[in-house]
Design a protein around this motif. Structure first.
Motif, PDB file in Angstrom:
ATOM      1  N   TRP A   1      62.803  17.340 -10.992  1.00 12.33           N
ATOM      2  CA  TRP A   1      63.959  16.697 -11.058  1.00 12.33           C
ATOM      3  C   TRP A   1      65.114  17.578 -11.726  1.00 12.33           C
ATOM      4  O   TRP A   1      64.824  17.930 -12.947  1.00 12.33           O
ATOM      5  CB  TRP A   1      63.868  15.335 -11.629  1.00 12.33           C
ATOM      6  CG  TRP A   1      63.723  14.317 -10.609  1.00 12.33           C
ATOM      7  CD1 TRP A   1      64.755  13.610 -10.098  1.00 12.33           C
ATOM      8  CD2 TRP A   1      62.516  13.709 -10.168  1.00 12.33           C
ATOM      9  NE1 TRP A   1      64.281  12.461  -9.448  1.00 12.33           N
ATOM     10  CE2 TRP A   1      62.913  12.646  -9.344  1.00 12.33           C
ATOM     11  CE3 TRP A   1      61.145  13.824 -10.450  1.00 12.33           C
ATOM     12  CZ2 TRP A   1      61.715  11.695  -8.658  1.00 12.33           C
ATOM     13  CZ3 TRP A   1      60.264  13.336  -9.820  1.00 12.33           C
ATOM     14  CH2 TRP A   1      60.632  12.083  -9.008  1.00 12.33           C
ATOM     15  N   GLN A   2      66.242  18.266 -11.133  1.00 16.24           N
ATOM     16  CA  GLN A   2      66.870  18.824 -11.697  1.00 16.24           C
ATOM     17  C   GLN A   2      68.178  18.212 -12.353  1.00 16.24           C
ATOM     18  O   GLN A   2      68.331  17.151 -11.987  1.00 16.24           O
ATOM     19  CB  GLN A   2      67.736  19.949 -10.751  1.00 16.24           C
ATOM     20  CG  GLN A   2      66.975  20.849 -10.130  1.00 16.24           C
ATOM     21  CD  GLN A   2      66.789  22.201 -11.125  1.00 16.24           C
ATOM     22  OE1 GLN A   2      67.189  22.181 -12.077  1.00 16.24           O
ATOM     23  NE2 GLN A   2      66.456  23.147 -10.754  1.00 16.24           N
TER      24      GLN A   2
ATOM     25  N   SER B   1      62.504  11.734 -18.951  1.00 17.95           N
ATOM     26  CA  SER B   1      62.725  12.689 -17.903  1.00 17.95           C
ATOM     27  C   SER B   1      63.858  13.956 -18.285  1.00 17.95           C
ATOM     28  O   SER B   1      64.644  13.215 -19.016  1.00 17.95           O
ATOM     29  CB  SER B   1      63.319  11.907 -16.546  1.00 17.95           C
ATOM     30  OG  SER B   1      63.919  12.608 -15.714  1.00 17.95           O
ATOM     31  N   SER B   2      63.894  15.003 -18.001  1.00 18.86           N
ATOM     32  CA  SER B   2      64.744  15.834 -18.431  1.00 18.86           C
ATOM     33  C   SER B   2      66.179  15.432 -17.909  1.00 18.86           C
ATOM     34  O   SER B   2      67.255  15.859 -18.372  1.00 18.86           O
ATOM     35  CB  SER B   2      64.591  17.179 -17.418  1.00 18.86           C
ATOM     36  OG  SER B   2      63.622  17.895 -18.006  1.00 18.86           O
ATOM     37  N   VAL B   3      66.359  14.709 -16.619  1.00 17.27           N
ATOM     38  CA  VAL B   3      67.781  14.117 -16.123  1.00 17.27           C
ATOM     39  C   VAL B   3      68.472  13.623 -17.040  1.00 17.27           C
ATOM     40  O   VAL B   3      69.897  13.698 -17.169  1.00 17.27           O
ATOM     41  CB  VAL B   3      67.451  13.393 -14.759  1.00 17.27           C
ATOM     42  CG1 VAL B   3      68.587  12.671 -14.338  1.00 17.27           C
ATOM     43  CG2 VAL B   3      66.664  13.867 -13.851  1.00 17.27           C
TER      44      VAL B   3
ATOM     45  N   SER C   1      55.473  18.123 -17.660  1.00 20.46           N
ATOM     46  CA  SER C   1      56.769  18.147 -18.291  1.00 20.46           C
ATOM     47  C   SER C   1      57.873  17.323 -18.006  1.00 20.46           C
ATOM     48  O   SER C   1      57.731  16.431 -16.944  1.00 20.46           O
ATOM     49  CB  SER C   1      57.215  19.677 -18.231  1.00 20.46           C
ATOM     50  OG  SER C   1      57.768  19.656 -16.721  1.00 20.46           O
ATOM     51  N   SER C   2      58.678  17.096 -18.806  1.00 23.50           N
ATOM     52  CA  SER C   2      59.915  16.216 -18.557  1.00 23.50           C
ATOM     53  C   SER C   2      60.669  16.499 -17.143  1.00 23.50           C
ATOM     54  O   SER C   2      61.112  15.755 -16.672  1.00 23.50           O
ATOM     55  CB  SER C   2      60.864  16.281 -19.581  1.00 23.50           C
ATOM     56  OG  SER C   2      61.665  17.460 -19.786  1.00 23.50           O
ATOM     57  N   ALA C   3      60.578  17.679 -16.562  1.00 19.61           N
ATOM     58  CA  ALA C   3      61.278  18.144 -15.480  1.00 19.61           C
ATOM     59  C   ALA C   3      60.380  17.561 -14.324  1.00 19.61           C
ATOM     60  O   ALA C   3      61.094  17.593 -13.166  1.00 19.61           O
ATOM     61  CB  ALA C   3      61.119  19.677 -15.409  1.00 19.61           C
ATOM     62  N   GLU C   4      59.171  17.279 -14.433  1.00 17.04           N
ATOM     63  CA  GLU C   4      58.275  16.720 -13.622  1.00 17.04           C
ATOM     64  C   GLU C   4      58.422  15.224 -13.537  1.00 17.04           C
ATOM     65  O   GLU C   4      57.680  14.528 -12.378  1.00 17.04           O
ATOM     66  CB  GLU C   4      57.020  17.397 -13.481  1.00 17.04           C
ATOM     67  CG  GLU C   4      56.853  18.735 -13.348  1.00 17.04           C
ATOM     68  CD  GLU C   4      55.456  19.106 -13.738  1.00 17.04           C
ATOM     69  OE1 GLU C   4      54.763  19.472 -12.975  1.00 17.04           O
ATOM     70  OE2 GLU C   4      55.171  19.234 -14.966  1.00 17.04           O
TER      71      GLU C   4
END
Length: 316
Positions: free
Chosen positions: A36-37, A239-241, A199-202
């Motif tokens: 998730w970008q 989440s990275s978002v 990871s938070s990006a996933e």
């Protein structure tokens, strides 16, 4: 210089500060479909994230010794006491973009009071369809108009962005029967390695966790600190978002850190003015954070036992 309130001091102390890393897409299995970008990401080839293993490691010290929060006596602001809280894993949901690759049956233990699930197939909506008000399901993938609360007062995350439920946990036991957060995660990770590997990006924007903070002692012990029995329930996006609180690390560290400030809060045994400084913005802040937590749980369709306990009217 005006000192911060005790509530602000607690929220700051309860905010995990984690290494904010950067890696190429190739680091992530199944990239870019598994990542998730961030909406404003400038470099589409680089992925910024924190590791879940770093998140759990952050709680190692407070799980062993308690979280130290400096508080000022409501009657005599010159008296500073250090209140210690022990953290417990209250609830967590991890949603990923792709279905888990290895099958792992969900484990439910009513004898211990906690519930843990990890899924390998079916969307979260399909898995929980028709399960009633106590379900953990997010909005249906077929409903594009559905959205989730983003922790900053706005909505806009469509149901299709909820992803697949990879892991969830909720605690039912009384505080006296629980083990501190770091120990609980270590237990769970034996059966659910995704807790350490992801990871938070996933993780999709629907991923979140809640930490229950119970007081254990204050120093100096002889001080009669009215209101020291208050308990807190903090909510954090993982989440990275939703990580927009990124800043430079300590001077000895050239990297950046992510501050996972609580987006929601519930309280229990909140007595006196210790955590609500008269004439301050504390009452409004408490109300806003409680509303955000309640709103979030409704948006993701989650029944959270600790939240229900903390907010029951007869316990206010």
């Amino acid at each position: 210089m005006k000192s911060s309130s005790n509530l602000e001091a607690f929220l700051q102390a309860a905010t995990p500060l984690l290494p904010w890393r950067s890696a190429t897409m190739e680091r992530f299995q199944g990239a870019p479909s598994s990542v998730w970008q961030q909406p404003d990401g400038k470099n589409k080839d680089a992925v910024e994230y924190f590791a879940l293993s770093d998140l759990w490691e952050h709680y190692a010290e407070s799980s062993a010794y308690g979280l130290a929060v400096p508080v000022r006596d409501a009657g005599d602001r010159a008296v500073v006491t250090t209140q210690h809280f022990v953290p417990y894993l209250s609830a967590v949901q991890l949603y990923t973009a792709t279905k888990p690759t290895s099958h792992s049956l969900g484990a439910t233990s009513r004898s211990t009071g906690s519930e843990t699930d990890s899924w390998s197939d079916d969307s979260v909506a399909d898995r929980f369809a028709g399960s009633g008000s106590s379900s953990w399901d997010a909005a249906s993938d077929e409903d594009d108009s559905s959205s989730t609360y983003d922790g900053n007062g706005s909505t806009g995350v469509s149901a299709k962005q909820s992803g697949y439920l990879n892991f969830q946990y909720r605690e039912w036991d009384s505080p006296y029967e629980r083990v501190p957060l770091a120990h609980k995660v270590a237990e769970l990770a034996h059966d659910y390695p995704c807790l350490m590997s992801l990871s938070s990006a996933e993780l999709s924007p629907s991923s979140w966790m809640s930490v229950a903070w119970y007081p254990i002692y204050h120093i100096p012990a002889y001080v009669n600190l009215k209101g020291s029995s208050a308990c807190f329930l903090t909510y954090h996006s993982i989440s990275s978002v939703f990580q927009d609180n990124i800043h430079n690390g300590p001077e000895h560290d050239d990297g950046e850190i992510a501050a996972l400030s609580p987006f929601g809060l519930a309280t229990y045994r909140m007595q006196g003015d210790l955590w609500r400084r008269p004439g301050s913005s504390d009452p409004r802040r408490l109300s806003e954070l409680h509303w955000a937590a309640s709103s979030w749980l409704k948006q993701v369709g989650a029944h959270h036992p600790d939240f229900t306990f903390f907010t029951s009217s007869h316990r206010q």
